[in-house]
Structure formats: C-alpha cells, structure tokens
Scaffold this motif. Structure first.
Motif, short mmCIF file in Angstrom:
data_model
loop_
_atom_site.label_atom_id
_atom_site.label_comp_id
_atom_site.label_asym_id
_atom_site.label_seq_id
_atom_site.Cartn_x
_atom_site.Cartn_y
_atom_site.Cartn_z
N LEU A 1 0.84 -1.19 0.00
CA LEU A 1 0.00 0.00 0.00
C LEU A 1 0.88 1.24 0.00
CD1 LEU A 1 -2.96 0.91 0.08
CD2 LEU A 1 -2.78 0.97 2.57
N HIS A 2 0.64 2.11 -0.96
CA HIS A 2 1.44 3.33 -1.08
C HIS A 2 0.69 4.52 -0.50
CE1 HIS A 2 4.39 1.23 -3.52
NE2 HIS A 2 3.41 0.75 -4.27
N GLY A 3 1.40 5.62 -0.37
CA GLY A 3 0.79 6.83 0.14
C GLY A 3 -0.20 7.42 -0.85
N LEU A 4 -1.03 8.30 -0.35
CA LEU A 4 -1.98 8.99 -1.21
C LEU A 4 -1.24 9.92 -2.16
CD1 LEU A 4 -4.72 10.03 1.39
CD2 LEU A 4 -4.72 8.01 -0.08
N SER A 5 -1.85 10.17 -3.30
CA SER A 5 -1.29 11.17 -4.22
C SER A 5 -1.37 12.55 -3.58
CB SER A 5 -2.07 11.16 -5.53
OG SER A 5 -3.39 11.64 -5.31
N MET A 6 -0.63 13.48 -4.15
CA MET A 6 -0.68 14.86 -3.61
C MET A 6 -2.09 15.42 -3.68
SD MET A 6 1.83 16.38 -2.16
CE MET A 6 1.25 18.05 -2.41
N ASP A 7 -2.77 15.16 -4.80
CA ASP A 7 -4.13 15.68 -4.95
C ASP A 7 -5.06 15.09 -3.90
OD1 ASP A 7 -3.39 17.27 -7.04
OD2 ASP A 7 -4.09 15.89 -8.60
N ASN A 8 -4.96 13.76 -3.69
CA ASN A 8 -5.82 13.13 -2.68
C ASN A 8 -5.45 13.57 -1.28
OD1 ASN A 8 -7.55 11.61 -4.34
ND2 ASN A 8 -6.02 10.00 -4.58
N SER A 9 -4.15 13.73 -1.04
CA SER A 9 -3.72 14.20 0.27
C SER A 9 -4.27 15.60 0.54
CB SER A 9 -2.19 14.23 0.37
OG SER A 9 -1.66 12.92 0.34
N LEU A 10 -4.18 16.46 -0.46
CA LEU A 10 -4.69 17.81 -0.30
C LEU A 10 -6.20 17.81 -0.08
CD1 LEU A 10 -4.06 20.82 -0.24
CD2 LEU A 10 -4.40 20.87 -2.73
N SER A 11 -6.91 16.95 -0.82
CA SER A 11 -8.36 16.85 -0.63
C SER A 11 -8.71 16.43 0.79
CB SER A 11 -8.94 15.86 -1.64
OG SER A 11 -8.77 16.30 -2.96
N LEU A 12 -7.95 15.43 1.31
CA LEU A 12 -8.19 14.96 2.67
C LEU A 12 -7.84 16.04 3.69
CD1 LEU A 12 -8.95 12.67 4.58
CD2 LEU A 12 -6.60 11.81 4.40
N PHE A 13 -6.75 16.75 3.45
CA PHE A 13 -6.34 17.83 4.36
C PHE A 13 -7.41 18.92 4.40
CE2 PHE A 13 -2.95 19.93 6.71
CZ PHE A 13 -3.36 21.26 6.65
N VAL A 14 -7.86 19.36 3.23
CA VAL A 14 -8.87 20.41 3.15
C VAL A 14 -10.16 19.97 3.84
CG1 VAL A 14 -10.39 21.62 1.54
CG2 VAL A 14 -7.94 21.53 1.10
N LYS A 15 -10.52 18.69 3.65
CA LYS A 15 -11.74 18.17 4.29
C LYS A 15 -11.61 18.18 5.81
CE LYS A 15 -14.82 14.16 4.07
NZ LYS A 15 -15.07 12.84 3.42
N SER A 16 -10.39 17.99 6.31
CA SER A 16 -10.16 17.96 7.75
C SER A 16 -10.04 19.35 8.35
CB SER A 16 -8.89 17.16 8.07
OG SER A 16 -8.97 15.84 7.57
N ALA A 17 -9.56 20.30 7.57
CA ALA A 17 -9.26 21.63 8.11
C ALA A 17 -10.38 22.64 7.92
CB ALA A 17 -7.98 22.17 7.47
#
Length: 870
Positions: A347-363
C-alpha cells in the motif's frame, strides 16, 4: 514530557491558589503570605515554560531544569491537597456530633495548630526550592511567552466511526485490486500442496490506512457474495494462538448474529463462553465451525515474525473449502513475505491531490476553503511533509480546523519538529505537531494513553477514571459532573483524529487509539509513565504512573524506588494482583497515590493500613471474587471520589461508616446484603453515579427520606431479588441502565399524573416477561436523547410517546422478534441521528435500505444499521 506536565500542573495550582476557598483557608491557617509568594514565583515560571520547550532539544541543562520544575510543582500539588483533606476531616468530625471523635481529632496530626505548623514548614520548603530553580531559568536565556491556556477548542461535527466508503479518499483502486485478488482462484496453493487457502498480505507503514482498506474490502457487497462466512480478528503485538482461536470463534458468532458493531456494557452479551476451554476443545470447536465453509478471515495488525507460530495457526484453520482466503495487514515486509502465499499488496501513500483533498476536508467546513486561497497554498506545502500518510494528513488538518490565523499555518509548515530523529519510516513529527496544537488541558491528559498497550479497546471509564483521579478534569462552575467534562475531552481527541473505531451509544462508548498515536503518547510521556511488562527490568526513579500488563512482571525485585508514585493500574481484564505482601508494601511506601487499581485481583483481605493513602481519589477493587469483608478504615479516606466494588461476589457487607466518604461521587457495588444502610447513603451528598451489579439479595434501594439526591447515573444489573425502584427518589437522574432484574416490575411508579423526569439516556435490557414498555417513559419524552430496548422477546409495540421525543438522537432496538412496526410518524424525530435495529426479523425486513416499506420513513437518518436476517 516535562513541559506538558509542568504547564498543566502549574495552571492547576494557580487556579487553586486563586480560588476564594484557598484564600480563606490560607488566611485561617496563617500561611497566606507564604502561598502568595509561591504563587508569584509560579506565575513567572509558567511564562518561561513554552520557551523552555522550544530550547530543550538543544540544551541538556534546560531539560534538567524542566524536570526539576516538574518535581516541585507535583510536590506542591501534594501539599495543597492537604488543605482540602483538612477541611473534609473537619466536616466529618462536625457532622458526627461525637465527643470522642472530636477529642481524637484534637490530639491527632489533624489538630489545627499541628496542621498549621506542618503546612508552614512544607510551603516554605517548596517556595525556597522553586525560588532557587526558577532563578536558573534566566541563566539559560529563557524568555517569557504569554499564553492563554484556557482558549476554547474549536469543535467539528463528530464523524461516524464505521467505515463509509464515500468518506475514504484515494483508496478506490486499492479496494478493487484487493477484491480482484479475493475473486481469483488459487492454483499455487500455500507452497506445500494445499490449494484451499490463500493468504493475501497488505503491507505498509503505520498510519497508511491498511486497516481502513481492509475494512472497505470486508464490507463490500461483492465480498459478501464471495464468502459464506467472514471473520475479523485484530491480532496486534501478542501472537497468542489460543487467544486468536477464541477471537475467531467469537467473530464467527458475531458474524452470524450480524451484531458486531454493537458494544455492550463491560461484557460481550452474545458470544460463547469459551475462555475456559482447553486447547484441544478450542481447536475442535474452531474446525467444526470452519469445516466445509468458504470463508474470509482478516488478521489485522500482525507483528509476529515467528514462522513456526504462523504455520501452527494456519494448519489449524486449513479446513475450509477451496477458495477460502486470509487477508492480513502488517507494517513489516518480511512478515508479509513469511505469511503470504501470493506477493504482498504494498500500500502506497496517497497522491498529492488526494492528500490535499483529505487535508482540506479535515481543516475546513465544506466549501470554506474557497475563502482562504492563501491557506490552501500553505496546505499544499504541509501535505508534502506527510508523505501521503492519511493519518498524518488528517491529524494535521484537524489541528488547524477553524484556525484562520496565517501564523498558525506557517508554524505548522515551518516548525523544526520535522527534523527530530526518528525510527525509519516513522511519521511521529506530524503527530507531534498536532499534539502541540492542542490546548494544555488536552496535552496534559494525552500522555496517559501510554499506560495502556497498543490495540487496547477503551471502555467508557478506562481513561476517564485516570484523568479525574489525577485532578486533570476540573469543574468550571464547581458543580459540573466531572465524567461529563472528561467525555468532552474524549470527543475532542476524536474530533482531532486521535481516536478510531469510536462507537457512540450515548453514555456507553468504546474506542481505540491508533498505533501511531500510541507512539506519540509514549514519546511525550517519557519516564513519567511506565508500562511494566515481563521484559521490564529498569524503572526510572522519577516515574509517577505505573501500568502493569503482564503478571510475570510482578517481581518483588521490581519494587519502585520512587516514593512519588501516584498511579498503579492493572488495565488488562483478568490480570490483577495476587500478592497481599506486595500490596502492604505499596500502601506503606506510596502515600501520595491518587489511583489504586486492584481490579481482578485474587486477595481475600485488604489491609487496615489502606487508610494511610489519604490522597487517594480512586480505589478499584472490582471483580475481586475472594474478598468477604473490607476494613472499616477505608471510610477514613475523605479524599476518595470513586470506590468500585462491582463483581466482588463474596462481599458480605459494605464497610461501616460509608457516609464518612464525603467526597464520594461514584460508587459501584456487589454485596450479599439484603438491606442497605439508608442513613449512610443519605450522607453521601455528592454521589452522582451508583451501580448495583449482582446484588442477589437486595429487594429495594431507598425511600424518599433517605436518597442520594444528587444522583445522575443509576445502573442496576442482574439484581434478581429487586422488586421496586422508586424513580421519584432521584430528581436529577439523567442516565438509567436496567438489565436482567427478574422480579423488578418496570412499571415502578405508575402514579397519575406521570411525573416529569430529566432523564437523557435510558437503557432497558433483558426483560423477557414484559409485553409493553413502562408508562413512565412519557415523563422523559421532553429530554430523552438515547433509548435502547434490548432483549424484549414479547414486545409487540413501541411506546406511543416515541414520536414526541424531539431531543432523541439515538434509538437502538435489539432482539425484539415480535416487534413488527415502527410508528408511522417517526419522521417527526428530527433530532434522530442514529438508528440500529437487529434480531427483529420482520421489522428488519421492512427497514432494508431502498427496498423495505419503512425505508422512505427512515432514509433521512444519518447513521442507520439494520441487521441482516439469516
């Protein structure tokens, strides 16, 4: 952890010193000026603490300075504790009206003159120590940083703990790939000619989302069609084959009942009682359940690298039909290679786009980020440091939730904490930043998660009792329920993504702490908290909080050197103390204990010397099956707030003088008594929570003239002789839990008009003889938030008042097979957020998503669980 402990203790001390009660007491005993001088120095020190935190990693001397401040503050807390104890002793003496007690008090160390002399000397010593150490702060170049530790924490809407595929970002393709592996035949077998069992490892670093991915796959409808049987077992650190087999069998039972998501109160209600079976019996039971079945078994969080143990377990479960699969999750590539019969799914890390989407959703709230493009640009830089690890992204995002100050975002982006040396592939700096963003009261509480092993499932009181006993939870107006405030802390940790698998049933809740978060707790706790295991050899001299998780560790050579121990905990069920001599040593040595947990111990006596623990807040003796009597000296513990005697099945009577426990807020009882001392309970003016468990001879509780009027929580469980329960005796009751009281008439008080109640949470379990629910529920219609109806086999109708419960948030209906209908106007319950119905065959059928006739009436409810019918 020195800085967080000192900061929290300093705030707590300053709060006490500023209170009217302490000012009056200090004037009365002639120590006002001394305490004010101490307070002034403490204010100066408090301003230096945050600067010291920033510099402690560069200067060893600053770390030592913090340790010394910590020790002084903790000692000061013990001294100030003496004021409260003296006042409570005075209350007991005056309330007794006994001349002999007053005489004993005059000639004891509690005499006001003796107490004043002792207090003056202790305060002077601590003040001198603090003055000396504080003066060194300026030598290290420390500067004052002004902070407001009481800043309110921004809350966000709590998320539902069960995995929702739509809420998981960036794992759609991973899920489909794993499902493809599950659908494929397995011609290679397991390497030794057995083609019936395929093992699929999912491997990746901690916090990457391996368990989340496994849950997405496990709950997918396509997987339901592939396998006759699905089982989920969390293995974690200890690869105990017998325990794994027990967990597999219990998971089979859960799967068949379709009730795995429903927590119970301190026990699993419908699992088989198989813990006492020997290995041969367990293997036979396991094979009979798996034989001929095409099954999927998930073994989550594997740390075992012993190939022989793995082969032994695999050989025991290779009895399913062709196509059975095992899915394992692990951080270790070598373990994955050892266990897997096909190449590991890395299992690899999330892409930058997905990471940013998750971050924005959390913040941000949904769409809110469009108003802050400058913060989104900083967010892009922050998520780069998270290496695609979802937990790191979520915790950092959550730490900035509703914070729009540019400097706070730049602090997270630029902080040097990222440069701390760590183990390979760790993401601890990301979590440490989230920890640093918490208010001081949460940081002070957080470290105590380290007192529990990884993978521990926390019940509602596991952590709360520690925080309260150590004085980390304080009422804001002097009368608030401390458990309720502590629950708010739990909710805060959950909102910041520090907790997972959170299952909320009102006042009953369970959760876990992610492994990475546990690592962080260990990091910040350092030598303050110690988890004692069989391999533990050296316990730091400065340790104050001790948790014993393995019986082999109870070696007398491990007697703690520090006399400042405040916590002794046995967190693992069934693993208590069996050495009376060791208990005697603890009682005589650790006079500053705040929490003594002796649950599940096997001693038949508690020493009279227990009264020496005059600072004790919580004494847990639950599930001590050999104790017949308790020493009356327990009642001299005027600081005691929590006394747990539940499960002491041989206890003949409660100790005489219970009413002298003037601080008692929570009492849990198992006793053979048929009658309670009414006067004793009437004296417990601050009692808020009362629990009766297996009090087989008890016929009634209280009358109107002798009741604990402040009671907010009442639990009555398995009291077979109880006949009456007058609710009018408890005007402040908010939570009522009733279970398996065979002689109890639930109608209780059917007077007219029906009395108004303030109840918020009502749990009714195991009343097979009742055809209807009691009429008095109408009295709580205006306030009820949680209603659970469990195991009413003859119940045919829900109460008519149900649809008038405008505050109802959670409705749970379980094991009511004759219940056929829901009220037609259930849509009126606009506050209803959670609905769970299972083992009600016809009703479940009518409530099935999309196709059930009741679905249009309930589809608006946010969280719905309808048990599948077999």
């Amino acid at each position: 952890m020195a800085e967080s402990f000192v900061f929290g203790v300093a705030d707590s001390l300053l709060g006490k010193l500023a209170s009217y009660a302490y000012e009056e007491a200090s004037r009365a005993y002639g120590v006002y000026k001394d305490l004010q001088a101490f307070k002034d120095t403490l204010l100066i020190v408090r301003g230096l603490l945050l600067d010291a935190e920033d510099k402690k990693n560069q200067q060893h001397a600053v770390r030592e300075w913090l340790r010394q401040i910590q020790s002084i503050c903790s000692d000061a807390e013990d001294v100030l504790d003496g004021f409260e104890l003296q006042d409570k002793r005075k209350q007991v003496v005056e309330a007794s009206g006994s001349t002999s007690m007053k005489v004993r008090h005059f000639f004891s160390s509690s005499n006001p003159l003796t107490f004043r002399f002792k207090m003056v000397q202790q305060i002077k010593d601590i003040r001198d120590r603090l003055d000396k150490v504080a003066s060194n702060g300026t030598k290290f170049g420390l500067t004052t940083i002004n902070v407001n530790p009481g800043l309110p924490v921004q809350r966000r809407q709590m998320t539902y703990p069960d995995v929702d595929a739509s809420s998981v970002i960036g794992r759609e393709s991973d899920r489909e790939e794993i499902i493809k592996l599950l659908m494929q035949p397995h011609p290679q077998g397991d390497g030794v000619g057995d083609k019936r069992l395929c093992v699929i490892p999912i491997v990746g670093i901690g916090g990457l989302g391996k368990t989340t991915l496994a849950k997405l796959v496990f709950n997918d409808k396509k997987v339901d069609q592939l396998f006759q049987l699905k089982m989920w077992v969390c293995v974690s650190n200890d690869f105990d084959i017998k325990q794994i087999i027990i967990n597999i069998i219990n998971s089979i039972s859960d799967s068949m009942l379709a009730s795995a998501s429903a927590p119970t109160l301190n026990f699993s209600q419908h699992q088989e009682n198989i813990n006492n079976l020997d290995m041969v019996q367990l293997v036979s039971r396991l094979r009979s359940k798996l034989s001929g079945q095409k099954f999927l078994l998930v073994l989550d969080d594997i740390w075992n690298d012993d190939r022989a143990k793995w082969i032994e377990l695999k050989d025991l479960i290779k009895v399913g039909t062709v196509g059975s699969k095992i899915m394992v999750t692990t951080r270790s590539k070598s373990i994955a290679s050892m266990m897997g019969t096909i190449p590991s799914y890395v299992l690899h890390g999330l892409s930058m786009d997905n990471s940013l989407s998750l971050f924005v959703k959390s913040a941000f709230e949904e769409g809110e980020e469009e108003n802050f493009p400058n913060l989104v640009e900083i967010a892009k830089e922050i998520v780069k440091k998270c290496l695609g690890v979802p937990l790191a992204v979520k915790t950092l995002g959550s730490s900035l939730y509703s914070k729009f100050d540019l400097t706070k975002w730049e602090f997270v982006r630029d902080s040097e904490i990222w440069n701390l040396e760590q183990k390979q592939d760790d993401i601890l700096p990301a979590l440490k930043l989230s920890y640093d963003q918490m208010p001081s009261y949460l940081r002070h509480c957080f470290a105590y998660f380290s007192l529990f092993p990884k993978g521990f499932s926390f019940g509602m009181n596991s952590m709360v009792k520690i925080w309260i006993a150590l004085g980390l939870v304080e009422s804001r107006n002097g009368s608030e329920n401390l458990e309720n405030i502590a629950r708010e802390y739990i909710d805060e940790f959950h909102s910041r993504s520090f907790l997972l698998d959170f299952k909320d049933e009102g006042q009953l809740f369970v959760y876990k702490v992610h492994d990475l978060v546990h690592d962080l707790a260990l990091y910040v706790a350092k030598d303050e908290c110690v988890l004692v295991q069989s391999h533990t050899r050296n316990i730091p001299n400065q340790v104050r909080h001790v948790s014993i998780v393995e019986k082999d560790s109870l070696d007398l050579d491990l007697i703690l050197k520090s006399k400042q121990v405040r916590t002794i905990l046995f967190p693992i069920r069934g693993m208590g103390l069996d050495s009376a001599s060791l208990l005697d040593t603890w009682v005589s040595r650790y006079k500053f204990l705040r929490l003594l947990d002796l649950s599940d111990s096997s001693m038949d006596t508690i020493p009279d010397s227990i009264a020496k623990l005059e600072h004790l807040r919580t004494l847990d003796l639950s599930n001590n099956s050999k104790i017949k009597r308790l020493p009356h000296s327990i009642c001299k513990l005027q600081n005691l707030q929590v006394l747990l005697l539940s499960g002491c099945t041989e206890l003949e009577t409660l100790p005489k003088g219970l009413g002298q426990l003037v601080s008692l807020r929570k009492l849990s009882i198992t006793t053979k008594q048929s009658v309670l001392s009414q006067n004793e309970f009437a004296s417990l003016k601050y009692l808020q929570s009362l629990d009766f468990y297996r009090c087989d001879n008890l016929k009634f509780l209280f009358d109107e003239a002798h009741q604990p009027t402040f009671l907010e929580t009442l639990i009555v469980d398995s009291c077979g002789s109880l006949e009456s329960l007058p609710l009018y005796c408890f005007p402040k009751l908010q939570t009522l839990f009733l279970k398996d009281c065979k002689k109890l008439d639930l109608s209780l008080n059917n007077e007219n008009p029906i009395q108004k109640l303030k109840m918020k949470h009502l749990y009714l379990r195991e009343f097979p003889g009742h055809l209807t629910l009691p009429r008095w529920i109408v009295g709580a219609a205006d306030t009820l938030e949680t209603l659970e109806i469990n195991d009413f086999p003859n119940l045919k109708m829900l109460p008519e008042c149900l649809t008038t419960m405008t505050h109802l948030k959670r409705l749970f209906v379980r094991f009511c097979p004759q219940l056929l209908t829901l009220p037609n106007d259930i849509k009126r319950l606009t506050a209803l957020e959670g609905l769970r119905i299972f083992n009600c065959p016809e009703l479940c059928q009518k409530c099935q998503p999309q196709i059930g006739e009741y679905w249009p009436m309930i589809a608006h409810i946010k969280h719905i669980f309808i048990g599948k019918q077999k």
